[in-house]
Design a protein around this motif. Structure first.
Motif, mmCIF file in Angstrom:
data_model
loop_
_atom_site.group_PDB
_atom_site.id
_atom_site.type_symbol
_atom_site.label_atom_id
_atom_site.label_comp_id
_atom_site.label_asym_id
_atom_site.label_seq_id
_atom_site.Cartn_x
_atom_site.Cartn_y
_atom_site.Cartn_z
ATOM 1 N N GLY A 290 -14.608 86.593 46.772
ATOM 2 C CA GLY A 290 -14.297 87.143 48.090
ATOM 3 C C GLY A 290 -12.892 86.720 48.456
ATOM 4 N N ARG A 291 -12.534 86.896 49.712
ATOM 5 C CA ARG A 291 -11.210 86.460 50.158
ATOM 6 C C ARG A 291 -11.076 84.941 50.058
ATOM 7 N NH1 ARG A 291 -10.574 90.524 54.947
ATOM 8 N NH2 ARG A 291 -10.942 92.139 53.398
ATOM 9 N N SER A 292 -9.849 84.489 49.884
ATOM 10 C CA SER A 292 -9.666 83.043 49.795
ATOM 11 C C SER A 292 -9.914 82.397 51.153
ATOM 12 C CB SER A 292 -8.260 82.710 49.305
ATOM 13 O OG SER A 292 -7.315 83.203 50.215
ATOM 14 N N GLU A 293 -10.217 81.111 51.104
ATOM 15 C CA GLU A 293 -10.443 80.393 52.358
ATOM 16 C C GLU A 293 -9.132 80.256 53.123
ATOM 17 O OE1 GLU A 293 -12.387 77.151 50.548
ATOM 18 O OE2 GLU A 293 -14.369 77.814 51.219
ATOM 19 N N ASN A 294 -9.229 80.144 54.445
ATOM 20 C CA ASN A 294 -8.003 80.015 55.248
ATOM 21 C C ASN A 294 -7.232 78.771 54.860
ATOM 22 O OD1 ASN A 294 -8.463 82.305 56.580
ATOM 23 N ND2 ASN A 294 -9.545 81.333 58.305
ATOM 24 N N SER A 295 -5.955 78.940 54.714
ATOM 25 C CA SER A 295 -5.122 77.777 54.430
ATOM 26 C C SER A 295 -3.821 77.945 55.188
ATOM 27 C CB SER A 295 -4.885 77.703 52.915
ATOM 28 O OG SER A 295 -3.555 77.395 52.634
ATOM 29 N N SER A 296 -3.304 76.828 55.665
ATOM 30 C CA SER A 296 -2.057 76.941 56.421
ATOM 31 C C SER A 296 -0.892 77.150 55.462
ATOM 32 C CB SER A 296 -1.858 75.681 57.253
ATOM 33 O OG SER A 296 -1.987 74.568 56.388
ATOM 34 N N LYS A 297 -1.115 76.795 54.158
ATOM 35 C CA LYS A 297 0.002 76.823 53.205
ATOM 36 C C LYS A 297 0.316 78.219 52.661
ATOM 37 C CE LYS A 297 -1.386 72.556 51.421
ATOM 38 N NZ LYS A 297 -2.242 72.304 50.327
ATOM 39 N N SER A 298 -0.722 78.978 52.363
ATOM 40 C CA SER A 298 -0.442 80.274 51.731
ATOM 41 C C SER A 298 -1.229 81.392 52.406
ATOM 42 C CB SER A 298 -0.796 80.190 50.243
ATOM 43 O OG SER A 298 -2.050 79.587 50.111
ATOM 44 N N PRO A 299 -0.724 82.618 52.287
ATOM 45 C CA PRO A 299 -1.450 83.739 52.875
ATOM 46 C C PRO A 299 -2.771 83.954 52.133
ATOM 47 C CG PRO A 299 0.474 84.505 51.630
ATOM 48 C CD PRO A 299 0.495 83.008 51.598
ATOM 49 N N TYR A 464 -17.799 83.924 46.036
ATOM 50 C CA TYR A 464 -17.065 82.648 46.066
ATOM 51 C C TYR A 464 -15.628 82.921 46.503
ATOM 52 C CZ TYR A 464 -15.401 84.266 41.449
ATOM 53 O OH TYR A 464 -14.858 85.005 40.428
ATOM 54 N N PRO A 465 -15.010 81.966 47.157
ATOM 55 C CA PRO A 465 -13.647 82.225 47.634
ATOM 56 C C PRO A 465 -12.640 82.359 46.485
ATOM 57 C CG PRO A 465 -14.597 80.253 48.664
ATOM 58 C CD PRO A 465 -15.512 80.644 47.555
ATOM 59 N N HIS A 466 -11.780 83.338 46.599
ATOM 60 C CA HIS A 466 -10.676 83.533 45.651
ATOM 61 C C HIS A 466 -9.918 82.199 45.519
ATOM 62 C CE1 HIS A 466 -7.460 86.688 44.374
ATOM 63 N NE2 HIS A 466 -7.205 85.545 43.789
ATOM 64 N N GLY A 467 -9.721 81.741 44.315
ATOM 65 C CA GLY A 467 -8.977 80.489 44.126
ATOM 66 C C GLY A 467 -9.839 79.234 44.192
ATOM 67 N N SER A 468 -11.164 79.402 44.230
ATOM 68 C CA SER A 468 -12.044 78.218 44.294
ATOM 69 C C SER A 468 -12.595 77.896 42.904
ATOM 70 C CB SER A 468 -13.196 78.486 45.260
ATOM 71 O OG SER A 468 -14.063 79.456 44.714
ATOM 72 N N GLU A 469 -13.531 76.941 42.857
ATOM 73 C CA GLU A 469 -14.133 76.551 41.574
ATOM 74 C C GLU A 469 -15.161 77.568 41.069
ATOM 75 O OE1 GLU A 469 -16.024 72.779 42.002
ATOM 76 O OE2 GLU A 469 -14.277 71.725 41.239
ATOM 77 N N GLY A 470 -15.563 78.490 41.941
ATOM 78 C CA GLY A 470 -16.587 79.459 41.550
ATOM 79 C C GLY A 470 -17.750 79.366 42.514
ATOM 80 N N PRO A 471 -18.863 80.064 42.229
ATOM 81 C CA PRO A 471 -20.008 80.050 43.139
ATOM 82 C C PRO A 471 -20.524 78.621 43.362
ATOM 83 C CG PRO A 471 -20.290 81.721 41.440
ATOM 84 C CD PRO A 471 -19.069 80.939 41.066
ATOM 85 N N LYS A 472 -20.912 78.334 44.580
ATOM 86 C CA LYS A 472 -21.370 76.977 44.948
ATOM 87 C C LYS A 472 -22.565 76.539 44.112
ATOM 88 C CE LYS A 472 -19.311 75.438 48.917
ATOM 89 N NZ LYS A 472 -18.512 76.572 49.344
ATOM 90 N N SER A 473 -23.459 77.490 43.813
ATOM 91 C CA SER A 473 -24.711 77.081 43.152
ATOM 92 C C SER A 473 -24.518 76.692 41.684
ATOM 93 C CB SER A 473 -25.744 78.192 43.271
ATOM 94 O OG SER A 473 -25.238 79.356 42.703
#
Ligand code: BG6
Length: 489
Positions: A290-299, A464-473
């Motif tokens: 999905g979309r990446s999580e909000n971050s102040s550093k990058s769009p 899972y958020p774009h740029g994350s480790e993958g699905p939580k489960s």
């Protein structure tokens, strides 16, 4: 080992694969002196392109140094371009004329001459080109050889793949077909059999008595942007798992082949593929970014379904973790876990062999040994061992016996996978190409699961958020299914 006189025809010459991989690789081989002495390269595609423009396109992706730059022009002189249709005869007749002219000019003996036909074309015209090539471009009896180089996708399940192979087999002998899986050209993948069978201590412990689980992990930061159209129909299991990761799995688990000959090695791979047990839905984690999580550093980075070419409701997989078992004496009960994902936090491909815990008594709960083969980036092999902290301390630490290639072999360049494979095609060595039975069996492992996922609309990937480790489960999945004691790495 190179025959002296070759004509290479690249079908789909105006496409991405040709531009980004095939021509740059041929240029590298040319610079290394690894192309046959008398060579002609002909690009063929439907698009009308002026010769100058074609040369410009072809050279745009060459990797050059000061030393190789002067070789660009002489290399480009070996290349010509013909535009024509794939389904009518005219273009092939012109191609044939051009090939024969080259062969006549250099006038070599028929036994030292061959035609390499590289199908870098979309799946829709694949069979047409293979059939037309056989009809028009196959050398007359005793007048040289022909080789057909083909690339995935080979269908999207067992039946479509078999259908495709049937068409190919009706025209071409198995020994003439070079099915590329570029993972087989990677340095560390080519090293696996020697590592296993050339090192007595590794081989002795490579079984269910000593190994707790094996993981083959493919992580990519890159998303599917720009490839959504192709990718949506495929998904990650078809894109990298059914082919690349399965090849790695075979090499990691097969029995010792009688020899290093291509047939002996592939015979053993086939036995492993036949021994893999059916995969159930209980054995998988399926994900889509999905979309990446909000971050102040990058769009924010887009979700998979934000791609214009992907339907909003797409259930296509950009991540999968799959546990499977091999029902044979060596591996019975050992979970083999394949994980592959796009738009993750890092790019890394590695094999992790986790050993069983050391017996308790003298020591308690020592960390487990682990053998890691890092395929990319930064090729390395390391073995995690328990070691006494030096000095008066009695503390135990885990440390690595570490073979990192750029430190141990700093002056040996590692060939790109395509470079290694094209070299093999040119010298007629099929060992690192996929045989028809391997392909069919690799599909059989995944086809029932894929069909079930396709047909059952209630099966939805975990976002899972774009740029994350993958699905939580996945972490829980690894703990439950993998007998795996650490978290995701
Ligand atoms: C290709 C897949 O076969 O392999 C791509 O179609 C994937 O989606 C690529 O990115 C990975 O190859 P490599 O060599 O970059 O690991």
């Amino acid at each position: 080992p190179f025959q002296r006189n070759a004509t290479i025809v690249v079908f789909g010459a105006s496409g991405d694969l040709a531009k980004k991989k095939i021509f740059p690789t041929l240029f590298t081989l040319y610079c290394l002196g690894s192309l046959p002495q008398n060579i002609k390269i002909i690009g063929y595609a439907r698009t009308q392109i002026e010769p100058d423009e074609f040369q410009k396109r072809v050279s745009a992706h060459f990797k050059t140094t000061d030393k190789t730059r002067p070789k660009i022009l002489p290399f480009l002189q070996l290349i010509s371009y013909i535009s024509g249709q794939y389904d009518t005869d005219e273009g092939y007749i012109e191609l044939k004329r051009s090939i024969v002219k080259h062969e006549d000019t250099v006038g070599s003996s028929p036994s030292s001459r061959y035609r390499l036909l590289y199908l870098a074309v979309p799946p829709t015209v694949f069979v047409t080109v293979a059939v037309q090539s056989k009809k028009h471009l196959y050398p007359p009896l005793n007048e040289g050889q022909a080789r057909l180089v083909v690339e995935k996708p080979f269908g999207r399940n067992t039946s479509t793949s078999n259908e495709l192979q049937e068409y190919l087999k009706a025209q071409w002998a198995e020994s003439e077909i070079y099915r590329i899986d570029h993972y087989l050209g990677k340095e560390m993948v080519k090293n696996i059999l020697l590592l296993r069978f050339g090192n007595v201590f590794l081989n002795a412990a490579h079984n269910k008595e000593h190994i707790s689980n094996i993981q083959i992990v493919f992580k990519e930061q890159m998303s599917t942007e720009g490839r959504g159209g192709y990718f949506d129909d495929m998904g990650i299991i078809r894109d990298v798992m059914q082919n690349h990761l399965m090849q790695v799995l075979c090499l990691m688990t097969m029995e010792r082949p009688v020899s290093t000959s291509s047939e002996d090695v592939r015979d053993e791979k086939v036995k492993i593929l036949r021994a893999i047990k059916p995969i159930t839905l209980d054995d998988v984690v399926l994900g889509q970014y999905g979309r990446s999580e909000n971050s102040s550093k990058s769009p924010p980075k887009p979700a998979y379904t934000d791609d214009q070419t992907v339907p909003d409701t797409s259930r296509s997989l950009t991540y999968a973790a799959v546990r499977l078992f091999i029902g044979n004496e060596r591996w019975d009960g050992v979970p083999i876990i394949l994980r592959a994902g796009k738009a993750l936090d890092e790019s890394k491909v590695e094999i992790r062999v986790q050993y069983k815990a050391a017996p308790r008594g003298m020591y308690y709960d020592l960390p487990r040994n682990e053998l890691v083969i890092r395929i990319q980036p930064n090729e390395s092999i390391y073995l995690k061992i328990n070691n006494k902290l030096p000095g008066y301390s009695e503390d135990i630490t885990v440390t690595d016996l570490d073979l990192t290639y750029n430190q141990r072999y700093p002056n040996i360049p590692i060939p790109d996978a395509y470079e290694a494979l094209l070299r093999d095609c040119l010298s007629g060595n099929p060992a690192n190409f996929v045989r028809a039975d391997e392909l069919e069996l690799a599909w059989k492992v995944f086809s029932p699961l894929l069909d079930e996922i396709d047909q059952n609309e209630n099966i939805k990937p975990e976002i899972y958020p774009h740029g994350s480790e993958g699905p939580k489960s996945v972490n829980q999945f690894l703990r439950d299914k993998g007998d795996y004691k650490s978290t995701m790495t």
